[in-house]
Design a protein around this motif. Structure first.
Motif, PDB file in Angstrom:
ATOM      1  N   GLY A 171       0.805  -1.215   0.000  1.00 25.04           N
ATOM      2  CA  GLY A 171       0.000   0.000   0.000  1.00 25.04           C
ATOM      3  C   GLY A 171       0.832   1.255   0.000  1.00 25.04           C
ATOM      4  O   GLY A 171       2.064   1.218   0.099  1.00 25.04           O
ATOM      5  N   ASP A 172       0.140   2.371  -0.157  1.00 17.57           N
ATOM      6  CA  ASP A 172       0.755   3.670   0.044  1.00 17.57           C
ATOM      7  C   ASP A 172      -0.298   4.613   0.597  1.00 17.57           C
ATOM      8  O   ASP A 172      -1.498   4.314   0.598  1.00 17.57           O
ATOM      9  CB  ASP A 172       1.405   4.221  -1.232  1.00 17.57           C
ATOM     10  N   VAL A 173       0.174   5.720   1.128  1.00 15.61           N
ATOM     11  CA  VAL A 173      -0.703   6.756   1.671  1.00 15.61           C
ATOM     12  C   VAL A 173      -0.702   7.922   0.699  1.00 15.61           C
ATOM     13  O   VAL A 173       0.367   8.413   0.315  1.00 15.61           O
ATOM     14  CB  VAL A 173      -0.219   7.230   3.052  1.00 15.61           C
ATOM     15  N   ILE A 174      -1.880   8.362   0.283  1.00 13.78           N
ATOM     16  CA  ILE A 174      -1.999   9.541  -0.571  1.00 13.78           C
ATOM     17  C   ILE A 174      -2.589  10.664   0.270  1.00 13.78           C
ATOM     18  O   ILE A 174      -3.688  10.516   0.820  1.00 13.78           O
ATOM     19  CB  ILE A 174      -2.886   9.272  -1.803  1.00 13.78           C
ATOM     20  N   THR A 175      -1.865  11.757   0.390  1.00  9.79           N
ATOM     21  CA  THR A 175      -2.324  12.830   1.261  1.00  9.79           C
ATOM     22  C   THR A 175      -3.271  13.784   0.534  1.00  9.79           C
ATOM     23  O   THR A 175      -3.250  13.899  -0.699  1.00  9.79           O
ATOM     24  CB  THR A 175      -1.158  13.653   1.826  1.00  9.79           C
ATOM     25  N   GLN A 176      -4.061  14.462   1.335  1.00 12.07           N
ATOM     26  CA  GLN A 176      -4.841  15.574   0.813  1.00 12.07           C
ATOM     27  C   GLN A 176      -3.871  16.631   0.282  1.00 12.07           C
ATOM     28  O   GLN A 176      -2.741  16.734   0.766  1.00 12.07           O
ATOM     29  CB  GLN A 176      -5.704  16.162   1.937  1.00 12.07           C
ATOM     30  N   PHE A 177      -4.285  17.398  -0.719  1.00 16.32           N
ATOM     31  CA  PHE A 177      -3.391  18.407  -1.261  1.00 16.32           C
ATOM     32  C   PHE A 177      -3.224  19.561  -0.268  1.00 16.32           C
ATOM     33  O   PHE A 177      -4.025  19.758   0.653  1.00 16.32           O
ATOM     34  CB  PHE A 177      -3.918  18.932  -2.603  1.00 16.32           C
ATOM     35  N   ARG A 212     -10.812  28.416  -8.276  1.00 17.22           N
ATOM     36  CA  ARG A 212     -11.102  26.991  -8.158  1.00 17.22           C
ATOM     37  C   ARG A 212     -10.275  26.362  -7.042  1.00 17.22           C
ATOM     38  O   ARG A 212     -10.792  25.550  -6.259  1.00 17.22           O
ATOM     39  CB  ARG A 212     -10.837  26.282  -9.485  1.00 17.22           C
ATOM     40  N   LEU A 213      -8.989  26.709  -6.976  1.00 21.70           N
ATOM     41  CA  LEU A 213      -8.138  26.181  -5.915  1.00 21.70           C
ATOM     42  C   LEU A 213      -8.681  26.550  -4.541  1.00 21.70           C
ATOM     43  O   LEU A 213      -8.707  25.724  -3.620  1.00 21.70           O
ATOM     44  CB  LEU A 213      -6.712  26.710  -6.076  1.00 21.70           C
ATOM     45  N   MET A 214      -9.118  27.794  -4.390  1.00 18.76           N
ATOM     46  CA  MET A 214      -9.656  28.246  -3.110  1.00 18.76           C
ATOM     47  C   MET A 214     -10.944  27.504  -2.753  1.00 18.76           C
ATOM     48  O   MET A 214     -11.189  27.178  -1.592  1.00 18.76           O
ATOM     49  CB  MET A 214      -9.905  29.748  -3.171  1.00 18.76           C
ATOM     50  N   THR A 215     -11.769  27.237  -3.761  1.00 21.19           N
ATOM     51  CA  THR A 215     -13.018  26.513  -3.528  1.00 21.19           C
ATOM     52  C   THR A 215     -12.741  25.107  -3.006  1.00 21.19           C
ATOM     53  O   THR A 215     -13.348  24.648  -2.025  1.00 21.19           O
ATOM     54  CB  THR A 215     -13.854  26.443  -4.819  1.00 21.19           C
ATOM     55  N   TYR A 216     -11.815  24.410  -3.666  1.00 22.86           N
ATOM     56  CA  TYR A 216     -11.461  23.057  -3.214  1.00 22.86           C
ATOM     57  C   TYR A 216     -10.800  23.096  -1.839  1.00 22.86           C
ATOM     58  O   TYR A 216     -11.038  22.222  -0.999  1.00 22.86           O
ATOM     59  CB  TYR A 216     -10.541  22.385  -4.229  1.00 22.86           C
ATOM     60  N   ALA A 217      -9.964  24.089  -1.605  1.00 21.26           N
ATOM     61  CA  ALA A 217      -9.289  24.192  -0.310  1.00 21.26           C
ATOM     62  C   ALA A 217     -10.297  24.375   0.817  1.00 21.26           C
ATOM     63  O   ALA A 217     -10.197  23.741   1.878  1.00 21.26           O
ATOM     64  CB  ALA A 217      -8.307  25.355  -0.338  1.00 21.26           C
ATOM     65  N   ALA A 218     -11.296  25.233   0.594  1.00 18.05           N
ATOM     66  CA  ALA A 218     -12.326  25.452   1.609  1.00 18.05           C
ATOM     67  C   ALA A 218     -13.118  24.177   1.866  1.00 18.05           C
ATOM     68  O   ALA A 218     -13.462  23.844   3.012  1.00 18.05           O
ATOM     69  CB  ALA A 218     -13.257  26.581   1.171  1.00 18.05           C
ATOM     70  N   ARG A 219     -13.396  23.439   0.806  1.00 18.41           N
ATOM     71  CA  ARG A 219     -14.182  22.208   0.934  1.00 18.41           C
ATOM     72  C   ARG A 219     -13.460  21.160   1.756  1.00 18.41           C
ATOM     73  O   ARG A 219     -14.077  20.433   2.541  1.00 18.41           O
ATOM     74  CB  ARG A 219     -14.497  21.656  -0.462  1.00 18.41           C
TER      75      ARG A 219
END
Length: 301
Positions: A171-177, A212-219
């Motif tokens: 396995g591996d761990v994929i982090t949130q951006f 768009r980046l800010m929208t995803y970051a807030a989510r």
């Protein structure tokens, strides 16, 4: 050439080796166009969205495999309505020859649609191995999760990595951006201190419009203070432009210490822009290779 950029170029290139990408089932046409810019064998994660059905996900996995890449279908535990739905998905992947790799996540629904409360419950069923899965990706949250307390997150990652090992799964761990390398690397160091030696894929936001980046970051609860935005290279008061992760990647390279952080790779979230991300990656890799070549050759005589 920036001397700091030149110094970090070899490490950036090392991190870029075996990097992975993400797409949705609706991005098959983008994959067709982008495939010449994506290295053969690249792992491409296929999201498990609520508005996409099994047929769409299977079509995407087949397209990824057909073009010489490694499909990594997502499985959202809380979206599954019954054990039979999981079996149907796994059996279809095995039939298509796209069954070796999956990424398991709890998923967005606050209340499970079926028998699986979280991804750990799904891993413990033993069905993944039964249907040919050998490699499983799991989630990591360097900046926390907006709906899950930190102690719960730490217990989850420890329990999941243990369950994978006990089940004979890699396995591996994929982090949130994120936009700031410091909390990411601090979190990775804590992961290693807790005895988890699984490879970690650092989540990187692909090039996108700042709004768009800010929208995803807030989510997803990603920190976006003015100081963080400045380090990343954009302004939270001006949402009209676009931003790429070059500063973030170089900051990672400058601070990365294999003795403390173990095996690190990169995972690019494309936000629906698979073509734009693959083009950016191709160009950025070429720039870093040029910087490394200049650094090796030294000043002109």
């Amino acid at each position: 050439m920036d001397s700091l950029s030149a110094a970090s170029a070899p490490v950036v290139l090392s991190l870029l080796e075996d990097c992975s990408l993400e797409m949705t089932a609706k991005d098959v046409s983008q994959l067709e166009e982008a495939r010449i810019r994506i290295p053969p064998g690249t792992r491409i994660n296929i999201t498990f969205l609520g508005n996409e059905d099994l047929g769409m996900r299977l079509t995407a996995a087949r397209a990824v495999r057909r073009h010489g890449f490694t499909p990594v279908p997502h499985i959202s535990a809380r979206r599954l309505r019954a054990r039979s739905e999981l079996v149907e998905l796994l059996a279809a992947l095995r039939s298509d020859g796209t069954d070796g790799n999956v990424f398991v996540v709890g998923g967005d629904p606050a209340t499970p649609h079926g028998p699986y409360d979280d991804s750990l419950t799904l891993i413990r069923t033993g069905l993944l191995q039964e249907y040919g899965v050998r490699h499983v990706g799991i989630s990591g949250y360097p900046e926390g999760h907006p709906a899950i307390a930190d102690p719960v997150l730490w217990s989850a990652i420890e329990d999941k990595t243990t369950a994978l090992a006990q089940g004979g799964l890699y396995g591996d761990v994929i982090t949130q951006f994120g936009f700031d390398a410091d909390p990411v690397l601090t979190w990775v160091e804590t992961v290693r201190k807790r005895g988890i030696d699984t490879p970690v894929r650092i989540g990187v936001p692909g090039p996108a419009g700042i709004k768009r980046l800010m929208t995803y970051a807030a989510r997803f609860g990603v920190g976006t203070s003015t100081s963080i935005a400045k380090k990343y290279g954009f302004s939270i008061t001006n949402l009209m432009g676009t931003a790429g992760p070059d500063r973030f990647l170089r900051a990672l390279a400058e601070r990365y210490d294999a003795r403390r952080h173990g095996v690190l790779k990169l995972h690019f979230y494309t936000f629906g822009g698979l073509g734009a991300t693959s083009q950016w990656l191709s160009d950025f890799r070429s720039d870093e290779e040029r910087d490394e070549l200049h650094a090796r050759s030294g000043p002109a005589s």
